[in-house]
Design a protein around this motif. Structure first.
Motif, mmCIF file in Angstrom:
data_model
loop_
_atom_site.group_PDB
_atom_site.id
_atom_site.type_symbol
_atom_site.label_atom_id
_atom_site.label_comp_id
_atom_site.label_asym_id
_atom_site.label_seq_id
_atom_site.Cartn_x
_atom_site.Cartn_y
_atom_site.Cartn_z
ATOM 1 N N ALA A 29 28.120 -37.648 -23.099
ATOM 2 C CA ALA A 29 27.614 -38.856 -23.755
ATOM 3 C C ALA A 29 27.944 -40.111 -22.954
ATOM 4 O O ALA A 29 27.249 -41.134 -23.074
ATOM 5 C CB ALA A 29 28.193 -38.970 -25.170
ATOM 6 N N GLN A 49 31.088 -28.788 -27.721
ATOM 7 C CA GLN A 49 31.361 -30.121 -28.257
ATOM 8 C C GLN A 49 32.139 -30.963 -27.249
ATOM 9 O O GLN A 49 31.916 -32.179 -27.142
ATOM 10 C CB GLN A 49 32.158 -30.005 -29.558
ATOM 11 C CG GLN A 49 32.153 -31.279 -30.391
ATOM 12 C CD GLN A 49 30.744 -31.724 -30.770
ATOM 13 O OE1 GLN A 49 30.003 -30.976 -31.420
ATOM 14 N NE2 GLN A 49 30.350 -32.923 -30.361
ATOM 15 N N GLN A 50 33.026 -30.330 -26.492
ATOM 16 C CA GLN A 50 33.723 -31.045 -25.420
ATOM 17 C C GLN A 50 32.729 -31.561 -24.380
ATOM 18 O O GLN A 50 32.812 -32.722 -23.945
ATOM 19 C CB GLN A 50 34.743 -30.121 -24.744
ATOM 20 C CG GLN A 50 35.967 -29.805 -25.574
ATOM 21 C CD GLN A 50 36.880 -28.809 -24.870
ATOM 22 O OE1 GLN A 50 36.429 -27.960 -24.101
ATOM 23 N NE2 GLN A 50 38.182 -28.913 -25.135
ATOM 24 N N THR A 84 30.923 -32.638 -15.338
ATOM 25 C CA THR A 84 31.593 -32.486 -16.625
ATOM 26 C C THR A 84 32.252 -31.115 -16.737
ATOM 27 O O THR A 84 33.399 -30.988 -17.175
ATOM 28 C CB THR A 84 30.582 -32.669 -17.772
ATOM 29 O OG1 THR A 84 29.998 -33.967 -17.686
ATOM 30 C CG2 THR A 84 31.262 -32.509 -19.121
ATOM 31 N N SER A 102 25.528 -31.022 -28.621
ATOM 32 C CA SER A 102 26.144 -31.185 -29.930
ATOM 33 C C SER A 102 25.427 -30.345 -30.982
ATOM 34 O O SER A 102 26.067 -29.697 -31.824
ATOM 35 C CB SER A 102 26.129 -32.661 -30.326
ATOM 36 O OG SER A 102 26.771 -32.849 -31.572
ATOM 37 N N ALA A 145 29.562 -32.153 -24.807
ATOM 38 C CA ALA A 145 28.725 -33.196 -25.392
ATOM 39 C C ALA A 145 29.453 -34.535 -25.411
ATOM 40 O O ALA A 145 28.850 -35.583 -25.125
ATOM 41 C CB ALA A 145 28.315 -32.790 -26.811
ATOM 42 N N SER A 146 30.740 -34.524 -25.722
ATOM 43 C CA SER A 146 31.498 -35.779 -25.791
ATOM 44 C C SER A 146 31.600 -36.446 -24.430
ATOM 45 O O SER A 146 31.428 -37.671 -24.303
ATOM 46 C CB SER A 146 32.905 -35.501 -26.344
ATOM 47 O OG SER A 146 32.831 -34.967 -27.652
ATOM 48 N N VAL A 147 31.864 -35.643 -23.381
ATOM 49 C CA VAL A 147 31.986 -36.211 -22.034
ATOM 50 C C VAL A 147 30.618 -36.608 -21.498
ATOM 51 O O VAL A 147 30.457 -37.666 -20.876
ATOM 52 C CB VAL A 147 32.679 -35.206 -21.092
ATOM 53 C CG1 VAL A 147 32.755 -35.766 -19.676
ATOM 54 C CG2 VAL A 147 34.073 -34.870 -21.605
ATOM 55 N N ALA A 169 23.293 -34.518 -24.186
ATOM 56 C CA ALA A 169 24.462 -34.637 -25.069
ATOM 57 C C ALA A 169 24.103 -34.272 -26.500
ATOM 58 O O ALA A 169 24.845 -33.554 -27.178
ATOM 59 C CB ALA A 169 25.027 -36.053 -24.995
ATOM 60 N N ARG A 170 22.950 -34.738 -26.973
ATOM 61 C CA ARG A 170 22.522 -34.397 -28.334
ATOM 62 C C ARG A 170 22.234 -32.906 -28.449
ATOM 63 O O ARG A 170 22.552 -32.284 -29.468
ATOM 64 C CB ARG A 170 21.281 -35.209 -28.700
ATOM 65 C CG ARG A 170 21.542 -36.699 -28.870
ATOM 66 C CD ARG A 170 20.363 -37.385 -29.540
ATOM 67 N NE ARG A 170 19.128 -37.204 -28.774
ATOM 68 C CZ ARG A 170 18.740 -38.008 -27.802
ATOM 69 N NH1 ARG A 170 19.498 -39.054 -27.462
ATOM 70 N NH2 ARG A 170 17.601 -37.801 -27.162
#
Length: 303
Positions: A128, A121-122, A136, A203, A124-126, A199-200
């Motif tokens: 994005a 999740q970390q 990343t 996640s 994915a957030s970066v 990113a999707r």
């Protein structure tokens, strides 16, 4: 006691000492606290892996327990005058945490999966924000404690110029699990396609791993009864063996070289039965999807 009997006893004692010292050295050298990483890339035997699956208190202090077991075994040998008595005392102390936790700690696996979900999740957030995956991974300042070692090694490989695809393949070796293979495959596919949907995908993978952690927690709760039964049987059996070893009248038949060999065989059968009980209580792992480092090495030798 005849000279031939003394010779047999001496050979038996020497073999037992060598075997015990070899096991202690292998466990201590191969042991790593699980808080430093998820799993070692090359597991030095099932014993090391079993230690890593223990609850933190037992796992982190297991080398000290081994030292105490060695002292207990030496004391029993000195008091009883027979090497197999000492070996069984050593095995009883060294194996105590595995008796108390016959199926390993399901909470350990849950914590591993939750750490992976948090890390994904970390990422994915970066990601994005449009940052490349390699950057990343390298630039993340905080990591879940259980992933510090494998992800830290991944970041070091990427910094040193290791091709990304090979670095991700080595990550799968370090994680040594089905979910680790899935993550590595996702990363390697991205190296090939460089598609915009990473990113999707990260996640979605994080959500999947979090659900898997919840499922493992439920399964672990259901297996609690089986582990409790295995624990009771094992502790009762160890208590019986302890009474036999301490009580001179009960252990008299084993106070000969031949009796020592018989006791060694009975001890081996006892340990095998405990391992069978443990296997009944432990959760089976999902099959790997990528070849392990050992399997790749064998394939390269064949080619």
């Amino acid at each position: 006691m005849t000279s031939s009997s003394l010779s047999v006893l001496g050979m038996l004692a020497g073999a037992l000492v060598a075997l015990s010292l070899t096991g202690i050295v292998a466990l201590v050298r191969g042991w790593r606290p699980a808080t430093r990483g998820l799993r070692p890339g090359r597991i030095r035997g099932r014993a090391v892996r079993a230690v890593e699956e223990l609850p933190p208190g037992w796992r982190d202090n297991y080398p000290l327990l081994l030292a105490g077991a060695a002292g207990t075994g030496g004391l029993m040998w000195a008091l009883a005058g027979w090497p197999v008595h000492g070996l069984l005392a050593f095995a009883a102390v060294a194996g105590l945490p595995f008796v108390l936790y016959p199926g390993g700690s399901g909470r350990t696996e849950v914590a591993r999966l939750e750490a992976i979900a948090e890390w994904l999740q970390q990422l994915a957030s970066v990601r994005a924000g449009g940052k490349p995956l390699e950057a990343t991974i390298v630039d993340l300042d905080t990591l879940p404690a259980r992933l510090e070692r494998p992800v830290g090694q991944l970041a070091d490989r990427l910094r040193s110029g290791t091709p990304a695809r090979w670095a991700y393949r080595q990550l799968a070796d370090d994680l040594a699990s089905r979910i680790g293979d899935d993550i590595a495959q996702l990363f390697m596919d991205h190296v090939t396609s460089r598609g915009p949907g990473l990113a999707r995908a990260l996640s979605a993978q994080a959500i999947l791993v979090a659900r898997q952690a919840a499922d493992v927690r439920d399964i672990d709760a259901e297996r609690a009864k089986a582990r409790s039964e295995a624990r009771r049987v094992s502790l009762f059996a160890i208590a019986v063996v302890a009474v036999i070893l301490v009580n001179g009248s009960y252990s008299q038949p084993f106070a000969t070289p031949i009796g020592q060999l018989g006791l060694l065989v009975l001890g081996g059968l006892f340990v095998a039965s405990l391992l069978w009980l443990r296997r009944m209580a432990v959760m089976e792992e999902e099959p790997r999807t990528l070849l392990t480092a050992e399997e790749r090495a064998k394939e390269s030798e064949v080619v």
